[in-house]
Design a protein around this motif. Structure first.
Motif, short mmCIF file in Angstrom:
data_model
loop_
_atom_site.label_atom_id
_atom_site.label_comp_id
_atom_site.label_asym_id
_atom_site.label_seq_id
_atom_site.Cartn_x
_atom_site.Cartn_y
_atom_site.Cartn_z
N ILE A 521 21.02 60.67 103.45
CA ILE A 521 20.91 60.00 102.16
C ILE A 521 19.54 59.35 102.08
CG2 ILE A 521 21.84 58.19 100.67
CD1 ILE A 521 24.55 58.60 102.05
N LYS A 522 18.71 59.84 101.18
CA LYS A 522 17.35 59.31 101.05
C LYS A 522 17.41 57.98 100.29
CE LYS A 522 12.72 60.70 99.51
NZ LYS A 522 12.44 59.49 98.71
N GLU A 523 16.85 56.95 100.89
CA GLU A 523 16.81 55.63 100.26
C GLU A 523 15.55 54.92 100.73
OE1 GLU A 523 16.81 52.91 98.16
OE2 GLU A 523 18.83 53.74 97.88
N ASP A 524 14.69 54.56 99.78
CA ASP A 524 13.42 53.92 100.14
C ASP A 524 13.50 52.40 100.14
OD1 ASP A 524 11.92 56.25 100.58
OD2 ASP A 524 11.61 56.52 98.42
N GLN A 530 23.39 47.59 101.91
CA GLN A 530 24.75 47.07 101.78
C GLN A 530 25.54 47.82 100.72
OE1 GLN A 530 24.72 42.81 101.28
NE2 GLN A 530 23.74 42.44 103.26
N GLN A 531 24.88 48.14 99.62
CA GLN A 531 25.55 48.91 98.56
C GLN A 531 25.97 50.28 99.07
OE1 GLN A 531 23.63 48.68 94.71
NE2 GLN A 531 24.33 50.75 94.18
N HIS A 532 25.09 50.93 99.84
CA HIS A 532 25.42 52.24 100.41
C HIS A 532 26.60 52.13 101.37
CE1 HIS A 532 22.36 54.95 98.85
NE2 HIS A 532 21.43 54.01 99.05
N LEU A 533 26.58 51.12 102.22
CA LEU A 533 27.66 50.97 103.20
C LEU A 533 28.99 50.72 102.52
CD1 LEU A 533 25.86 48.84 105.96
CD2 LEU A 533 26.46 51.26 106.06
N ASP A 534 28.99 49.92 101.46
CA ASP A 534 30.23 49.67 100.71
C ASP A 534 30.81 50.97 100.18
OD1 ASP A 534 29.67 47.07 101.25
OD2 ASP A 534 29.37 46.44 99.17
N GLU A 535 29.95 51.78 99.57
CA GLU A 535 30.39 53.05 98.99
C GLU A 535 30.89 54.00 100.08
OE1 GLU A 535 30.90 56.49 96.58
OE2 GLU A 535 30.70 54.38 96.00
N LEU A 536 30.17 54.07 101.18
CA LEU A 536 30.54 55.01 102.24
C LEU A 536 31.84 54.59 102.94
CD1 LEU A 536 27.01 55.59 103.79
CD2 LEU A 536 28.40 57.32 102.66
N LEU A 537 31.95 53.32 103.28
CA LEU A 537 33.09 52.87 104.08
C LEU A 537 34.38 52.75 103.27
CD1 LEU A 537 31.27 50.19 106.25
CD2 LEU A 537 32.20 52.36 107.05
N LEU A 538 34.26 52.44 102.01
CA LEU A 538 35.46 52.25 101.20
C LEU A 538 35.89 53.51 100.44
CD1 LEU A 538 34.87 48.67 99.71
CD2 LEU A 538 36.11 49.33 101.77
N LYS A 539 34.94 54.43 100.23
CA LYS A 539 35.29 55.60 99.41
C LYS A 539 34.96 56.93 100.10
CE LYS A 539 34.54 53.01 95.10
NZ LYS A 539 33.74 52.90 93.85
N ARG A 540 33.69 57.16 100.36
CA ARG A 540 33.26 58.51 100.76
C ARG A 540 33.81 58.93 102.12
NH1 ARG A 540 27.05 60.69 100.06
NH2 ARG A 540 27.37 62.81 100.85
N PRO A 663 34.36 58.88 115.70
CA PRO A 663 34.62 59.94 114.73
C PRO A 663 33.51 60.05 113.69
CG PRO A 663 36.64 58.77 115.21
CD PRO A 663 35.54 58.01 115.92
N ALA A 664 32.99 58.89 113.23
CA ALA A 664 31.89 58.91 112.27
C ALA A 664 30.87 57.84 112.63
CB ALA A 664 32.41 58.68 110.85
N VAL A 665 29.60 58.17 112.45
CA VAL A 665 28.54 57.17 112.61
C VAL A 665 27.66 57.17 111.37
CG1 VAL A 665 28.52 57.33 115.12
CG2 VAL A 665 26.90 58.67 113.81
N ILE A 666 27.17 55.99 111.02
CA ILE A 666 26.21 55.83 109.93
C ILE A 666 24.96 55.20 110.53
CG2 ILE A 666 25.74 54.76 107.69
CD1 ILE A 666 28.80 54.72 107.23
N ILE A 667 23.81 55.82 110.31
CA ILE A 667 22.58 55.39 110.97
C ILE A 667 21.52 55.04 109.92
CG2 ILE A 667 20.84 56.02 112.69
CD1 ILE A 667 22.74 58.41 113.44
N ILE A 695 22.90 59.72 107.98
CA ILE A 695 21.67 58.95 108.13
C ILE A 695 21.25 58.47 106.74
CG2 ILE A 695 19.23 59.02 108.76
CD1 ILE A 695 19.86 60.98 110.94
N ILE A 696 20.98 57.18 106.62
CA ILE A 696 20.50 56.60 105.37
C ILE A 696 19.11 56.03 105.62
CG2 ILE A 696 20.96 54.96 103.51
CD1 ILE A 696 23.79 54.65 104.61
N GLY A 697 18.16 56.36 104.76
CA GLY A 697 16.87 55.73 104.93
C GLY A 697 15.71 56.52 104.38
#
Length: 729
Positions: A521-524, A530-540, A663-667, A695-697
């Motif tokens: 996930i490209k994010e500059d 925090q917004q990305h983590l909320d979306e990923l952990l609660l929904k995606r 099972p899943a990692v977010i970096i 990977i987000i970043g």
């Protein structure tokens, strides 16, 4: 509002309290109707205490009028209300609000004098049994001693948070030790470094150029270097570090350093190694750990192996299995099996999907067929569990294998009490530091075979040295590298991208016929994390069948917007918002609650809990001042003063994730991490994921990390300690 004022009242409750530096925001009851908010550095005070505050009135832009306290004079409470709050505050282990109510209700204003001078009378109170009375009596005595240390430390400008630790280490001798040699604190008490010990030393009059101070500074500089993974520090570099640490002129310090080195060497506290016109210094026990490791390797390599296995027979069975259902191995794996059977020490290394677990399973089948004994182990509980799941055979941690003893802080398995086995197989061997390696080798029987399995492209061990790479570099131990990726692993983008990263290539987000188990996930903007983590952990992530509890956030560093500390505080609110808010304790930057994921950040030999172990807060007993943490099948108790050993672990550093799989990692990867961005960091993080890696970043940050293959070299001497010609030993 700058005019100095004095206020007298009873502390009603704390709005905020930092146990580490004593800063507090509190509600102060001035009379029956008036309460005000006061703030300041106010250590060693409790709810219910009568205090006299001196300071000025200020206006906070958000919270309005407050009293800024510059000085606090605490008094023992005398009112019934104050006594109930004071005793119910958790000050004394064994007394919470309920017992405070009973005690004050029975003894009235005399309660503190009864506890202090006639504690046996506490047995008169209904509902307070002998065990509770004993607990209260000991806690009151301890608290009184701790208060004395607090007063002593406050006068020296040191936070009261360390008083309980000092008392726990030295007991009633605490102040005597502080006066005699405060530099002992840096060695004996975790969390107290040289700077703090030096501050106390300066306050009690130890000269800045005293030999005692110089020797302590030298030892601290060496230990700091080891904390970065090294085992030795070059002499000139050590001098420069010590000069900076002590803040003394070089010309004045040089003769003191010479004397200090001489004394420490004669006291057998340091060792010197000279090579290529350079001189290296280390602490004595570090030297003997590495030297002893090399000597045991040499001895093992000269001993005969297991004679009951016909290698030619095994080779033929591997080349042409008689049973069509047998595991089929490629040539690299076949060579690995034979190497394990023929050599006393063998290293099997390879990346994900190259068949390390398959090789182990086949090897274990051969050992079973020949009725040979073996044990399986790994550095961490998570890694041991993975071996058990992968092989169907029981595995345990190295500490349990070697039978760690709390009383001696050592292992009962050693040269005099060696392990009874033919083969010892250790997975995740890249995590083993030199001290654990030494312990393993001491416990190896001379007749046994040692097999070390690991991925040398991962980050090195958190502890000192680089054991697995060092013995490979020595070229004295047979090493088999598995390079071929099995076909069934090639459809995983996690595995494909791990190997791409290891070869310096940018990861791909899709391939024909591949599983969608990798996402970039490209994010500059780092502030969007925090917004990305909320979306990923609660929904995606849950939509992909993986719960937030099975997802770990792996971060390069601890501080900053995208650091573990900031992310943990956010994720605690997101993922543990149903916790019992009556059961919480604030310590440092964290507010621990029941249900929180936590991590131990130091080796605690008394509790047999080690750096990187993760658990869940099972319960918090406010009155007894104990936090109960569940580590797998064990419940470990922490007193409130020990909570600096714990951090929240919804997000952890990539370094601390070694040996674990999720099972899943977010970096998250951003340019603010640039000081740590390197290839093996990304590779290690990627290979922690089993089913999903996100990977987000910033593309630039990820590309910089992958391009940077400059390995941070450590300073060991293990390869040099092993002889160049094994036949000459």
């Amino acid at each position: 509002m700058d005019q100095q004022s004095e206020l007298k009242g009873i502390i009603d409750h704390f709005l905020f309290q930092n146990n580490e530096n004593g800063y507090a925001v509190l509600s102060l009851q001035l009379n029956d109707e008036t309460k005000i908010v006061a703030r300041g550095y106010l250590p060693n005070i409790q709810a219910g205490q009568e205090v006299v505050l001196q300071g000025t009135w200020t206006v906070h832009p958000k919270f309005g009028k407050q009293f800024e306290a510059k000085q606090c004079i605490a008094q023992i409470p005398t009112s019934i209300v104050g006594l109930k709050k004071y005793l119910g505050s958790g000050l004394i282990k064994g007394i919470g609000p309920a017992y405070a109510e009973k005690l004050v209700g029975y003894f009235g204003a005399d309660v503190l004098e009864i506890i202090d001078k006639s504690p046996n009378r506490l047995n008169e109170v209904p509902g307070i049994g002998p065990k509770r009375v004993e607990q209260i009596t000991h806690a009151w005595k301890d608290q009184r001693e701790i208060s004395n240390i607090m007063v002593y430390l406050q006068d020296k400008g040191i936070s009261s948070a360390y008083a309980a630790k000092i008392y726990k280490s030295y007991g009633q001798n605490s102040i005597a030790v502080l006066k005699e040699n405060p530099y002992r604190l840096a060695d004996d008490i975790w969390g107290i470094g040289f700077k703090m010990a030096d501050q106390i030393a300066q306050a009690i009059g130890i000269p800045r150029d005293s030999l005692k101070r110089v020797k302590a500074g030298l030892l601290f500089a060496i230990s700091t270097h080891v904390g970065q993974g090294h085992l030795y520090v070059e002499l000139q570099e050590l001098k420069e570090q010590t000069t900076t640490l002590l803040e003394l002129e070089q010309s004045h310090l040089e003769p003191l350093l010479k004397t200090a080195f001489h004394d420490l060497y004669n006291e057998d506290k340091i060792k010197l190694i000279s090579t290529n016109n350079l001189h290296y210094i280390t602490l004595t026990h570090y030297y003997f750990a590495e030297k002893g490791t090399a000597q045991k390797i040499q001895k093992l390599l000269t001993q005969p192996g297991i004679a009951s296995i016909d290698s030619n027979e095994v080779y033929q069975s591997l080349r042409a299995p008689s049973n069509p259902h047998d595991i089929t191995l490629n040539e690299e794996q076949q060579r690995g099996i034979l190497a394990c059977l023929q050599n006393k020490i063998t290293i099997i290394t390879g990346g994900p999907g190259t068949g390390k677990t398959t090789l182990i399973k086949k090897l274990l089948g051969i050992l079973d067929d020949h009725k040979l004994s073996y044990r399986l182990a790994a550095p961490t509980g998570r890694a041991a569990k993975r071996i058990t799941e992968g092989t169907g055979r029981f595995a345990l941690t190295i500490h349990r294998l070697l039978e760690f003893e709390v009383a001696s802080r050592g292992f009962s398995r050693n040269e005099q009490n060696a392990l009874q086995l033919d083969f010892l197989i250790i997975d995740e061997a890249s995590m083993i530091d030199i001290f654990l390696a030494h312990a393993i080798l001491k416990a190896m029987p001379f007749s046994g075979h040692l097999i070390l399995i690991g991925d040398i492209d991962q980050l090195p061990s958190v502890g000192a040295g680089n054991f697995l790479n060092d013995i490979i570099a020595s070229q004295k131990v047979t090493t088999i590298r598995l390079k071929e990726i099995f076909r069934q692993a090639q459809d995983s983008l996690i595995i494909v991208n791990a190997h791409r990263v290891n070869q310096g290539e940018f990861p791909v987000s899709s391939l024909p016929d591949s599983k969608k188990d990798f996402v970039f996930i490209k994010e500059d903007n780092p502030e969007m994390i925090q917004q990305h983590l909320d979306e990923l952990l609660l929904k995606r992530v849950p939509r992909m069948g993986i719960s937030s509890e099975d997802t770990m956030i792996l971060v390069p560093m601890n501080r900053g917007i995208v650091g573990t500390q900031n992310i943990n505080i956010h994720l605690q609110k997101l993922l543990n918002n149903n916790a019992d808010q009556n059961k919480h304790i604030s310590h440092g930057i964290y507010r621990f609650t029941v249900g929180d994921r936590i991590m131990q950040i130091r080796n605690n030999y008394d509790k047999a809990v080690f750096n990187g172990d993760t658990g869940i807060i099972d319960d918090i007993n406010i009155s007894d001042k104990i936090v109960f943490v569940r580590y797998y099948e064990r419940i470990i108790e922490y007193e409130f003063g020990e909570l600096d050993e714990l951090v929240l672990a919804y997000a952890i550093s990539i370094h601390k994730s070694q040996g674990s799989e999720y099972p899943a990692v977010i970096i998250p990867i951003f340019m603010q991490h640039f000081t740590l961005l390197q290839r093996n960091l990304i590779y290690t993080a990627l290979t922690r994921a089993k089913k999903l890696c996100i990977i987000i970043g910033q593309t630039r940050a990820l590309a910089m990390a992958i391009k940077n293959n400059k390995i941070y070299t450590r300073t060991p001497f293990l390869p040099q300690f092993l002889p160049t010609d094994l036949q000459c030993r």
